[in-house]
Scaffold this active site. Structure first.
Site: not given
Lengths: 192, 576
Positions: B150, B194, B211-212, B298, B341, B343
């Site tokens: 980003r 990112t 978070g995943e 999340n 999710d 979040d």
């Protein structure tokens, strides 16, 4: 050759391989893999589906070797082989195969109906979110385009049943699909 | 990785100064630059970074300034003349994949990034390439939502980026060569970068994805000179239980089974070690109080709450910490024990807001994945108000079902797991009390499927799935953050991800997945101008001035999450 019998043969072959730490090169150590995965990267005809590992993503190959060795992923053939590997050889082996050229299995392209069905699944699950546009994979996410269709079908079904347990995220997605969805995905991806 | 080996030629009226070369680390420019000289590479002082909010010449931060208002004061392009806006130049990167970069501009030099962590320095007036850095990616990358980057941060003589293999890299701003590289975390456990870093007072601040994957999230501060770690704030404290809150920030019951959670806590203990809590976007920085404000993502696993009893602090929260020490100042949790999710990812914004008594106080805004804009008191993080919902709230909070994801009985809910506002930054018009957000309207099924921590693999605890044939749309929404009322809303045919910009000329710019990049009247929402970019415009625009002209720049590279058409362009627009 059945998987169990092959496992005995491979285990016997490994027993003849000098222990890790000797002068055996990675190329020599990789020879054992050719029995199933093919000496030109194309897995020979066998009674069980075998994936292409030539040209597969490095991070993915490393994770699978690691998981077979730890027992997180189980397979009658691969588990004893990985168990016999030295931890420090996992990354060099993965590197060796990742640098090979991806072979063309010359699998037939999916029918128009199968393509439609598979694309609908991708719209819903967004498989390309991890496997990348064109299903080329990256890092620890495997390339699926041109992979053995029977292997893809079996491994997706194994994710669904939990027989392949080393990626619960994949299991969650596969449990939402029908057997027809999975068959369509396998032929679509295999024919890419 | 997808690349194009050579630049595509632009035809006809778009035969513009083409950016230079196809290979990494080469420098120089292509034809068409005329007699425009390459600008010298400037150093960036703290005074420049601190004054960015009033700097109409530059765009020095991912979100414009430390307050992250994404309001750029240049007013040459305004609501009356924006209809005459046209392409000045297009630069095509070597990477045709999802683009989320915010162009950073310093004295006529632009820094942009691409998927797989390439960085380009460009002549912001002509689009010519000055240098190109391609990160040498490690073998292990684990990330959920595309190989995005980003953007870069600039400070002094360096350019900073985070990478997919969880490193922080400082480049020489003049050459693009690495000066130092620091390992942020172990990528094999699901950590990746990112987001763009933020640099302030000699510190490089960065959070983490993951978070995943069952990470334990953080924000870290590094010494800008040498990459030495200065402090770490864990977004997951040792005690994550909280107050057993049963209602969300808007007062809705979340249908928690508190007794079952307490039993799980007694049996398994606090889930802190693998509780997730990534930080996806830049913190805002209050220079007066030396506090930073960011939102935490999340809990892991996303959909299975049975493995993580308690409120799961500080997931789904606004958090403020001390800039110098990294110690907690205050927090506010939007959703305790999130199993959807939904979040907090869109970056915080610091503006003065009307407090509960109507008097102006320093405030914090956050646009939630829930589809509300939340307004907080900056002093203690408390919630002052929340806006009218910008997206449908149908069937909230339906608990995920233990069915197959596309089963007719699977739980369905709006917003879907991409939320009502994703990571996309909002823009504001502080003088007008307006906030501008882009929204997604996606219906998804939510299903739960329990599995133990998988050692850094994808760990959703179920699946969220787009409903085939279901709603896929979006909005551009203007909200009065002092009243919470929606002032105007424009429907878009596809879900919106990317970002938005407001300018001193009273114009709001944002792009769509179908390739349209549009200008709206900030006051009325009327569409004033549009341009078809040929690929999804899913990145935040920037504004700057060089050579006496105001430019609007944006990336058109498509987006992985909503699978919009990929591209590789940075496009800059001017009036003449």
């Amino acid at each position: 050759m059945g998987a169990f019998r092959l496992a005995i043969v491979v285990a016997a072959a490994l027993a003849g391989v000098p222990a890790a730490g000797n002068a055996q090169s990675i190329e020599e150590k990789a020879q054992i893999c050719a029995a199933c995965h093919g000496d030109s990267g194309i897995p020979p005809e066998q009674s069980f589906p075998v994936p292409v590992i030539w040209g597969q993503k490095l991070g993915y190959l490393f994770f699978q070797l690691r998981d077979f060795k730890s027992g997180a992923r189980k397979n009658d053939v691969m588990s004893p082989i990985a168990e016999g590997l030295d931890q420090k050889d996992l990354m060099p082996l993965a590197t060796y195969f990742s640098k090979k050229a991806w072979p063309d299995l010359q699998q037939k392209q999916a029918s128009a109906d199968a393509v439609t069905q598979a694309q609908r699944v991708n719209t819903s699950v967004v498989c390309t979110s991890c496997h990348q546009e064109g299903f080329q994979g990256d890092g620890t996410q495997p390339r699926l385009a041109g992979q053995s269709a029977p292997y893809l079908q079996k491994t997706m079904l194994d994710f669904r049943t939990g027989d392949r347990a080393n990626n619960p995220g994949m299991s969650g997605f596969m449990r939402g699909l029908t057997e027809q969805d999975i068959a369509a995905l396998a032929t679509w991806l295999g024919g890419m | 990785m997808k690349r194009i080996g050579t630049r595509m030629l632009l035809a006809g009226a778009m035969a513009l100064p083409l950016a230079g070369v196809a290979f990494a680390q080469e420098t120089g420019g292509g034809g068409g630059a005329g007699n425009v000289k390459m600008p010298p590479i400037p150093n960036v002082s703290q005074a420049m970074l601190s004054g960015a909010g009033k700097d109409s010449k530059n765009f020095l931060h991912t979100n414009g300034n430390y307050d992250q208002t994404r309001f750029h004061p240049a007013d040459q392009i305004n609501a009356k003349n924006v209809k005459n806006l046209h392409v000045s130049w297009i630069f095509q990167t070597d990477v045709r994949e999802s683009m989320e970069t915010s162009p950073i501009v310093v004295n006529g030099v632009m820094y942009v990034t691409t998927s797989f962590d390439h960085v380009y320095a460009l002549n912001a007036q002509t689009g010519e390439q000055i240098w190109h850095y391609k990160h040498e990616m490690g073998p292990i990358t684990v990330y959920c939502c595309g190989p995005n980057n980003r953007g870069a941060a600039v400070y002094d003589d360096k350019v900073y980026i985070g990478t997919l293999d969880a490193k922080l890299v400082a480049l020489d701003a003049k050459t693009g060569k690495p000066v130092w590289t620091t390992d942020i975390a172990d990528p094999s456990l699901g950590y990746s970068e990112t987001m763009a870093p933020t640099v302030v007072d000699g510190k490089v601040l960065i959070g983490t994805n993951g978070g995943e994957y069952g990470i334990r999230g953080f924000v870290k501060a590094y010494d800008a000179k040498d990459g030495k770690l200065l402090w770490t704030f864990s977004t997951i404290p040792d005690n994550t239980v909280g107050t057993w809150a049963t209602k969300d920030a808007t007062g809705r019951d979340m249908h928690r089974d508190i007794e079952a959670e307490k039993a799980a806590l007694a049996k398994n203990g606090d889930p802190a070690k693998t509780l997730g809590g990534g930080v996806w976007q830049n913190p805002s920085v209050d220079l007066a109080t030396k506090r930073i404000y960011f939102v935490v993502g999340n809990p892991s696993p996303d959909l299975d709450g049975s493995l993580r009893p308690g409120d799961n602090l500080y997931t789904d929260s606004l958090v403020s910490i001390d800039l110098d020490t990294g110690k907690l100042a205050c927090y506010f949790q939007y959703i305790a024990h999130d199993v959807w999710d939904l979040d907090a990812t869109s970056p915080t914004v610091l503006v003065d807001v009307k407090g509960k008594d109507g008097k102006a106080i320093p405030g914090v805004l956050h646009a939630g994945k829930t589809g509300y804009i939340y307004v907080h008191d900056r002093k203690d993080c408390s919630l002052i108000r929340y806006s009218e919902p910008m997206v449908s709230q149908k069937d909230r909070w339906t608990l995920p079902t233990a069915t197959k994801p596309l089963d007719p009985n699977a739980a369905r809910m709006f917003p879907g797991a991409n939320g009502g506002v994703e990571w996309s930054p909002i823009a504001t018009y502080p003088g007008e009390g307006m906030a501008y957000a882009i929204n997604l309207e996606q219906e998804m099924t939510y299903t739960v499927d329990s599995a133990p921590y998988p050692n850094g693999k994808l760990w959703l605890g179920g699946a969220f799935t787009n409903v085939p044939g279901g709603v896929q749309a979006g909005n551009v929404t203007a909200v009065d953050y002092n009243s919470g009322k929606i002032k105007w809303q424009v429907k878009t045919p596809q879900p919106m991800i990317g970002g938005i910009l407001a300018t001193g000329g009273g114009v709001v710019f944002t792009g769509e997945a179908n390739g349209w990049f549009k200008a709206y009247d900030a006051k009325s929402g009327k569409t004033l101008w549009s341009f078809q970019a040929g690929a999804g415009v899913n990145a935040p625009p920037s504004s700057y001035m060089v050579g006496g002209k105001q430019f609007i720049a944006v990336a058109a590279g498509g987006n992985v999450q909503i699978d919009s058409k990929r591209g590789n362009s940075i496009i800059a627009f001017t009036l003449d």
